[in-house]
Design an enzyme around this catalytic site. Structure first.
Site, short mmCIF file in Angstrom:
data_model
loop_
_atom_site.label_atom_id
_atom_site.label_comp_id
_atom_site.label_asym_id
_atom_site.label_seq_id
_atom_site.Cartn_x
_atom_site.Cartn_y
_atom_site.Cartn_z
N GLU A 175 -16.26 6.97 5.72
CA GLU A 175 -15.51 6.26 6.77
C GLU A 175 -15.41 7.17 7.99
OE1 GLU A 175 -11.40 5.58 5.65
OE2 GLU A 175 -11.24 7.53 4.67
N LYS B 3 -2.56 7.18 1.30
CA LYS B 3 -2.32 7.47 2.72
C LYS B 3 -1.25 8.56 2.78
CE LYS B 3 -2.25 4.71 6.94
NZ LYS B 3 -3.35 5.40 7.60
N ARG C 118 0.84 -1.21 0.00
CA ARG C 118 0.00 0.00 0.00
C ARG C 118 0.87 1.25 0.00
NH1 ARG C 118 -4.55 0.69 4.61
NH2 ARG C 118 -2.77 1.23 5.90
N1 PXG Z 1 -9.30 5.12 7.12
C1 PXG Z 1 -8.36 6.05 7.32
C2 PXG Z 1 -8.58 7.44 6.84
C3 PXG Z 1 -7.19 5.71 7.99
O1 PXG Z 1 -6.23 6.63 8.19
C4 PXG Z 1 -8.03 3.45 8.22
C5 PXG Z 1 -9.17 3.86 7.55
C6 PXG Z 1 -7.90 2.02 8.64
O2 PXG Z 1 -6.90 1.36 7.88
P1 PXG Z 1 -6.01 0.21 8.50
O3 PXG Z 1 -5.11 -0.19 7.38
O4 PXG Z 1 -5.29 0.79 9.67
O5 PXG Z 1 -6.93 -0.89 8.89
C7 PXG Z 1 -7.01 4.40 8.47
C8 PXG Z 1 -5.79 4.00 9.21
C9 PXG Z 1 -1.94 7.17 12.78
C10 PXG Z 1 -2.64 5.97 12.27
O6 PXG Z 1 -0.77 7.07 13.18
C11 PXG Z 1 -3.55 6.07 11.24
C12 PXG Z 1 -4.18 4.94 10.77
C13 PXG Z 1 -3.88 3.71 11.32
C14 PXG Z 1 -2.97 3.62 12.34
C15 PXG Z 1 -2.34 4.75 12.83
O7 PXG Z 1 -2.53 8.23 12.77
N2 PXG Z 1 -5.06 5.08 9.76
#
Ligand code: PXG
Length: 288
Positions: free
Chosen positions: A182, A149, A50
């Site tokens: 989301e 991301k 990703r």
């Molecule tokens: N939507 C958004 C906008 C995110 O930023 C998810 C969904 C969930 O994705 P994952 O792959 O985690 O199942 C995210 C994940 C941080 C941090 O440090 C951000 C995320 C995950 C972990 C830490 O701010 N975002």
């Protein structure tokens, strides 16, 4: 704590980037948030895939192979003596001239922070989370695709601020058309008539790793999984609702916009999926 930057470890107080780094000046860069469970890095290859897709989308050429990044992540965990924790991987465009053009930046920075994770309080896992829909809409995929991301998280931060100012810890964001996108850092699922339903990522969400894992687990448990457009109403009248994300894992949502969802308590399907998820995370993944 030791922080990895481009092949070297620095004491956390000495780990730094230039003020001319476009990651700081323009939010020009990408990141990943990854979990380490009992010495296993969860979905590490998928996270790195990703990361490379995000880089490709913003025309950021990474001078490292996927394997080199994977090795650096594992090394960072070992260096910090972690067996459970949270890995924040950041790639900035690097130092360049003032001005939007990224083409004066020739040396991207790969930063890896391996630390502890902050979870929601156990009380919220036991009783569920209350969430409010905020006025800020999720970025249009035609502007900045939510699948990237990127270091430009102001869309999510503004939404989070709106929720927190109203006394909520998390918020629901709708897309430009008013359908469910989301939460600020989590994907959304509902359980309705025994089926698991989530909006397709084309509705304006990140393709979450936890989302993917939960969909796979549900199918293994014989639960039908459907990706379709959802409205706020669909959530209000759902039997169960939960959020998924690397930080939150799986957390039940028991109220949206003052309407209680289902029984107003974490539901049986959510609990079953969380149990299956917890069991899986300690068994799979890349050993550090
Ligand atoms: N939507 C958004 C906008 C995110 O930023 C998810 C969904 C969930 O994705 P994952 O792959 O985690 O199942 C995210 C994940 C941080 C941090 O440090 C951000 C995320 C995950 C972990 C830490 O701010 N975002």
């Amino acid at each position: 704590m030791k922080v990895y930057i481009n092949g070297k470890f620095y004491d956390e107080n000495e780990a730094c980037v230039s003020v001319f780094d476009h990651g700081l000046l323009y939010g020009d860069g990408i990141f990943e948030g990854i979990r380490l469970y009992k010495g296993n890095v969860f979905k590490l290859e998928s996270h790195i895939d990703r990361l490379f897709r995000s880089a490709h989308a913003i025309l950021l050429e990474l001078p490292w192979s996927k394997q080199e990044v994977i090795d650096a992540v594992c090394e960072s965990c070992r260096e910090n003596g972690l067996s459970d924790g949270y890995i924040r991987l950041v790639v900035t465009r690097g130092k360049g001239k003032l001005g939007l053009s990224p083409f004066s930046c020739h040396d991207p920075r790969l930063i890896i922070i391996a630390d502890q994770v902050q979870l929601y309080a156990q009380e919220l896992y036991d009783n569920g989370l209350k969430v409010i829909t905020v006025p800020t809409r999720r970025n249009s995929p035609a502007a900045l695709p939510p699948m990237v991301k990127s270091l430009n998280y102001l869309n999510n931060i503004m939404a989070k601020i709106e929720a927190q100012k109203l006394g909520y810890q998390e918020c629901l964001l709708l897309n430009q058309e008013g359908y469910v996108a989301e939460c600020s850092g989590d994907n959304v699922f509902i359980v309705s008539g025994g089926k698991l339903i989530t909006p397709p990522v084309s509705q304006g969400s990140l393709g979450g790793m936890t989302r993917e894992a939960v969909m796979d687990l549900a199918r293994e448990l014989g639960i039908e999984v459907i990706e379709k457009q959802l409205t706020r109403y669909d959530i209000w009248v759902a039997d169960e609702c939960f959020l998924t994300g690397t930080a939150a894992k799986i957390i039940s949502l028991v109220e949206l916009d003052f309407r209680s969802i289902g029984t107003g308590k974490p539901g049986p399907v959510t609990k079953r999926l969380l149990e299956a998820f917890n069991e899986m995370t300690t068994k799979v993944g890349v050993k550090i």
